[in-house]
Design an enzyme around this catalytic site. Structure first.
Site, PDB file in Angstrom:
ATOM      1  N   THR A 163      44.436 -15.947  -3.027  1.00 35.63           N
ATOM      2  CA  THR A 163      44.449 -15.392  -1.392  1.00 35.63           C
ATOM      3  C   THR A 163      43.663 -16.496  -0.908  1.00 35.63           C
ATOM      4  OG1 THR A 163      44.510 -13.232  -1.786  1.00 35.63           O
ATOM      5  CG2 THR A 163      43.101 -13.656  -0.048  1.00 35.63           C
TER       6      THR A 163
ATOM      7  N   SER B 247      51.700 -17.503  -2.280  1.00 38.59           N
ATOM      8  CA  SER B 247      50.833 -16.317  -2.435  1.00 38.59           C
ATOM      9  C   SER B 247      50.162 -16.273  -1.098  1.00 38.59           C
ATOM     10  CB  SER B 247      49.407 -16.830  -3.081  1.00 38.59           C
ATOM     11  OG  SER B 247      48.930 -18.046  -2.718  1.00 38.59           O
TER      12      SER B 247
ATOM     13  N   THR C  65      46.652 -13.139   2.844  1.00 40.96           N
ATOM     14  CA  THR C  65      47.250 -13.125   1.561  1.00 40.96           C
ATOM     15  C   THR C  65      48.771 -12.517   1.912  1.00 40.96           C
ATOM     16  OG1 THR C  65      47.269 -12.561  -0.827  1.00 40.96           O
ATOM     17  CG2 THR C  65      46.517 -10.849   0.763  1.00 40.96           C
TER      18      THR C  65
ATOM     19  N   THR D 187      39.072 -13.027  -3.893  1.00 40.58           N
ATOM     20  CA  THR D 187      40.242 -13.347  -4.477  1.00 40.58           C
ATOM     21  C   THR D 187      40.454 -12.516  -5.653  1.00 40.58           C
ATOM     22  OG1 THR D 187      41.666 -15.036  -4.733  1.00 40.58           O
ATOM     23  CG2 THR D 187      39.665 -15.378  -5.258  1.00 40.58           C
ATOM     24  N   GLY D 188      41.732 -12.586  -5.986  1.00 41.50           N
ATOM     25  CA  GLY D 188      41.913 -11.730  -7.306  1.00 41.50           C
ATOM     26  C   GLY D 188      42.499 -10.430  -7.119  1.00 41.50           C
TER      27      GLY D 188
ATOM     28  N   ARG E 211      51.817  -1.187  -1.192  1.00 41.12           N
ATOM     29  CA  ARG E 211      50.399  -1.470  -1.681  1.00 41.12           C
ATOM     30  C   ARG E 211      49.946  -2.367  -0.831  1.00 41.12           C
ATOM     31  NH1 ARG E 211      47.611  -6.351  -3.341  1.00 41.12           N
ATOM     32  NH2 ARG E 211      46.225  -5.856  -4.915  1.00 41.12           N
TER      33      ARG E 211
HETATM   34  C1  SD4 Z   1      45.297  -8.694  -3.423  1.00 48.95           C
HETATM   35  N1  SD4 Z   1      43.239 -10.101  -3.686  1.00 48.95           N
HETATM   36  O1  SD4 Z   1      46.253  -8.542  -2.753  1.00 48.95           O
HETATM   37  C2  SD4 Z   1      44.713 -10.233  -3.192  1.00 48.95           C
HETATM   38  C3  SD4 Z   1      45.555 -11.163  -4.011  1.00 48.95           C
HETATM   39  C4  SD4 Z   1      44.921 -12.308  -4.689  1.00 48.95           C
HETATM   40  O2  SD4 Z   1      44.060 -14.215  -5.434  1.00 48.95           O
HETATM   41  O3  SD4 Z   1      43.849 -12.687  -4.309  1.00 48.95           O
HETATM   42  N2  SD4 Z   1      44.715 -13.161  -5.128  1.00 48.95           N
HETATM   43  O4  SD4 Z   1      44.779  -8.001  -4.238  1.00 48.95           O
END
Ligand code: SD4
Length: 309
Positions: free
Chosen positions: A170, A50, A188, A221-222, A198
């Site tokens: 991330t 990730s 990330t 994160t997310g 994207r």
């Molecule tokens: C995103 N926030 O690209 C990042 C991905 C991620 O836990 O966190 N993940 O949207």
């Protein structure tokens, strides 16, 4: 509350990343150097799908990386949709220090990185390629709440072991150095199987990361789309400025997301924050979020981020 120099970061792999940051902080080094060193750990970990090298690709098979960094003076740098460079956090720092700009993207970011001496690499590893081939059979874009190893409830015996089969995670990292200065980094590979081009919240100052040396710092994160819509990390820092504790600020930012979009309860967003006094807090939409803390007393604490659902 952490004491003296300290560093915090998102998810289990934050434990190992914090140790690299601590190596800098414990020698009296600068928070900015610490967060760069820390963020590079998951970036180079081939088991981590990730962040950085070995990150899962977009739906067309391109590994494209996002990162940003911010220092105590409010200087910041970012790269987005950067391909073929394993350490986007270090490129982001070069953008901050060597250009008149804050953010470079795509081909321009790659050109700049190569000019700065970064190595061109194929970042799609055989493992990531196999996962992408498997994903293509159904080709459904359904972000899971937490990566398997990132899920606090499932990590027994695996503290600090990066990896996981989920499609997002991330590293966001915040550090305070011996001078009391705060810096942050976020890096990330974004959402696995995203559309080509994207960009999520992680490289966007104010969304994935924000630092104000008078107040504190926050990172997220997310699912980045929800964080961008609410300028999440900036919101957390501004709420701390108004007097909220880090945890209350993170919680309010999560609630803002849910209030505007109740369906967001099915996805994951987590915030992590620290204030100038070293108080730390985190909140997420769903349970399973974790964060790692490190200061002079404890190097490897992993805590569950409280959650609304
Ligand atoms: C995103 N926030 O690209 C990042 C991905 C991620 O836990 O966190 N993940 O949207």
């Amino acid at each position: 509350r952490l004491d003296g120099p300290c560093v915090i970061s998102t998810w289990d792999f934050g434990v190992a990343a914090n140790q690299a940051a601590w190596a800098v902080l414990s020698k009296g080094g600068r928070a900015l150097d610490a967060v760069e060193a820390g963020a590079r750990v998951p970036e180079q970990d081939l088991k981590n799908h990730s962040v950085g090298r070995a990150g899962y690709p977009d739906r067309d098979g391109h590994v494209s990386l996002d990162a940003c960094i911010m220092d105590e003076l409010g200087n910041c740098g970012a790269v987005a949709a950067l391909e073929h460079i394993a350490h986007p956090i270090s490129v982001a720092r070069k953008v901050m220090e060597k250009t008149p700009h804050v953010m470079l993207v795509g081909a321009g970011a790659l050109q700049f990185a190569l000019e700065q001496g970064f190595q061109y690499e194929e970042l799609l590893t055989p493992d990531s390629k196999a996962a992408w081939e498997a994903w293509k059979k159904d080709a459904k874009y359904q972000p899971k709440a937490n990566s398997e190893v990132g899920d606090y409830g499932k990590t027994t015996g695996q503290l600090g072991t990066p990896g996981g089969k989920g499609n997002h995670d991330t590293i966001g990292m915040l550090a305070i150095d011996a001078k009391g200065n705060i810096a942050g980094a976020c890096t990330t590979s974004g959402m696995a199987w995203k559309m080509r081009g994207r960009v999520g919240d992680s490289p966007i100052i104010g969304a994935g990361l924000y630092v104000d040396n008078d107040v504190g710092g926050a990172t997220s994160t997310g699912v980045g789309e929800e964080v961008i819509r609410n300028v999440g990390s900036f919101l957390v820092v501004e709420l701390m400025r108004q007097g909220r504790s880090p945890e209350a600020a993170c919680r309010e930012a999560v609630e803002r997301i849910l209030k505007k979009k109740p369906q967001a309860k099915d996805i994951q967003v987590g915030f992590l924050a620290i204030n100038k006094r070293g108080e730390v807090g985190a909140w997420a939409i769903q349970s399973g979020f974790s964060y790692a803390l490190c200061d002079g007393r404890k190097q490897d604490t992993l805590l569950p981020g409280k959650a609304t659902y």
